[in-house]
Design an enzyme around this catalytic site. Structure first.
Site, mmCIF file in Angstrom:
data_model
loop_
_atom_site.group_PDB
_atom_site.id
_atom_site.type_symbol
_atom_site.label_atom_id
_atom_site.label_comp_id
_atom_site.label_asym_id
_atom_site.label_seq_id
_atom_site.Cartn_x
_atom_site.Cartn_y
_atom_site.Cartn_z
ATOM 1 N N CYS A 5 41.012 -37.108 -14.382
ATOM 2 C CA CYS A 5 40.641 -36.215 -12.633
ATOM 3 C C CYS A 5 41.931 -36.107 -11.651
ATOM 4 O O CYS A 5 42.221 -36.100 -11.335
ATOM 5 C CB CYS A 5 39.430 -35.839 -12.104
ATOM 6 N N ASP A 28 49.266 -44.334 -22.598
ATOM 7 C CA ASP A 28 48.275 -45.334 -22.338
ATOM 8 C C ASP A 28 48.874 -46.073 -21.583
ATOM 9 O O ASP A 28 49.937 -47.330 -21.939
ATOM 10 C CB ASP A 28 47.260 -45.697 -23.411
ATOM 11 N N HIS A 44 38.407 -31.197 -16.982
ATOM 12 C CA HIS A 44 36.802 -31.842 -16.825
ATOM 13 C C HIS A 44 36.024 -30.960 -17.766
ATOM 14 O O HIS A 44 35.148 -30.848 -18.251
ATOM 15 C CB HIS A 44 36.323 -32.743 -15.890
ATOM 16 N N ASN A 82 37.737 -41.326 -28.836
ATOM 17 C CA ASN A 82 36.268 -41.783 -28.623
ATOM 18 C C ASN A 82 34.880 -41.053 -28.060
ATOM 19 O O ASN A 82 35.844 -40.272 -27.104
ATOM 20 C CB ASN A 82 36.067 -43.286 -28.588
ATOM 21 N N GLY A 88 32.894 -46.006 -28.401
ATOM 22 C CA GLY A 88 33.973 -46.987 -28.242
ATOM 23 C C GLY A 88 34.729 -45.668 -26.726
ATOM 24 O O GLY A 88 35.592 -45.877 -26.291
ATOM 25 N N HIS A 95 39.817 -37.076 -24.456
ATOM 26 C CA HIS A 95 41.693 -37.227 -24.788
ATOM 27 C C HIS A 95 41.690 -37.791 -25.724
ATOM 28 O O HIS A 95 41.149 -37.856 -26.667
ATOM 29 C CB HIS A 95 41.938 -38.941 -23.611
HETATM 30 P P1 AMP Z 1 38.653 -44.428 -24.727
HETATM 31 O O1 AMP Z 1 38.366 -46.101 -24.592
HETATM 32 O O2 AMP Z 1 38.574 -43.891 -25.672
HETATM 33 O O3 AMP Z 1 38.208 -44.433 -23.388
HETATM 34 O O4 AMP Z 1 40.333 -44.771 -24.461
HETATM 35 C C1 AMP Z 1 40.557 -44.871 -22.642
HETATM 36 C C2 AMP Z 1 42.419 -45.466 -22.246
HETATM 37 O O5 AMP Z 1 42.209 -44.873 -21.448
HETATM 38 C C3 AMP Z 1 42.230 -46.665 -22.727
HETATM 39 O O6 AMP Z 1 42.869 -46.592 -24.124
HETATM 40 C C4 AMP Z 1 43.459 -47.442 -21.278
HETATM 41 O O7 AMP Z 1 43.629 -47.905 -21.773
HETATM 42 C C5 AMP Z 1 43.292 -45.610 -20.685
HETATM 43 N N1 AMP Z 1 43.494 -45.860 -19.227
HETATM 44 C C6 AMP Z 1 42.885 -46.539 -18.478
HETATM 45 N N2 AMP Z 1 43.163 -46.364 -17.594
HETATM 46 C C7 AMP Z 1 44.440 -45.486 -17.545
HETATM 47 C C8 AMP Z 1 46.136 -45.174 -16.465
HETATM 48 N N3 AMP Z 1 44.949 -45.507 -15.423
HETATM 49 N N4 AMP Z 1 46.497 -44.612 -16.967
HETATM 50 C C9 AMP Z 1 46.801 -44.596 -18.681
HETATM 51 N N5 AMP Z 1 45.979 -44.509 -19.642
HETATM 52 C C10 AMP Z 1 44.616 -45.422 -18.891
HETATM 53 ZN ZN ZN Z 2 37.666 -35.801 -15.375
#
Ligand code: AMP
Ligand code: ZN
Length: 112
Positions: A5, A28, A44, A82, A88, A95
């Site tokens: 957000c 990412d 959200h 996920n 995970g 997302h």
């Molecule tokens: P998940 O494990 O499916 O919740 O994936 C979360 C993803 O968000 C991971 O692949 C992280 O590398 C990515 N992530 C976390 N913080 C950021 C950020 N500030 N900008 C871009 N990606 C992010």
């Molecule tokens: Zn959010």
């Protein structure tokens, strides 16, 4: 307010590659493939468990466009969302990972 957000509100910087009224796509921060993009609805939802079908209709078109623009639509790619503990999920804002740019392997069960 959750991390994604804050990215939507531009309170935290992100490498944004596509945006419209309802969705945002950005790289990412810790890529697991040559192309690793996250696509999120700006509204959200904690996870896929809560999302409305109308949002899924919109995200479909948006992801198709992102795949075309990043030129992975023909070589192929993977979409992952996920959900919760076993899925995970680390960031609790729905997302979709878009992974491509190389032949992907699969690893679905954590045997460690
Ligand atoms: P998940 O494990 O499916 O919740 O994936 C979360 C993803 O968000 C991971 O692949 C992280 O590398 C990515 N992530 C976390 N913080 C950021 C950020 N500030 N900008 C871009 N990606 C992010
Ligand atoms: Zn959010």
């Amino acid at each position: 307010m959750c991390l994604f957000c804050k990215i939507v509100n531009k309170e935290i910087p992100a490498n944004i590659i596509a945006e419209d009224e309802k969705f945002l796509a950005f790289h990412d921060i810790n890529p697991k493939a040559p192309v690793h993009i996250l696509t999120i609805p700006k509204v959200h939802f904690e996870s896929f468990n809560e999302v409305a079908p109308e949002t899924m209709a919109g995200v479909t078109t948006f992801i198709q466009k992102v795949a075309q623009e990043t030129k992975i639509d023909e070589s192929g790619y993977r979409i992952i969302t996920n959900i919760g503990e076993d899925g995970g999920q680390e960031v609790k804002h729905l997302h979709f990972h878009i992974l491509g740019g190389a032949k992907l392997t699969s690893c679905f069960v954590d045997n460690s």
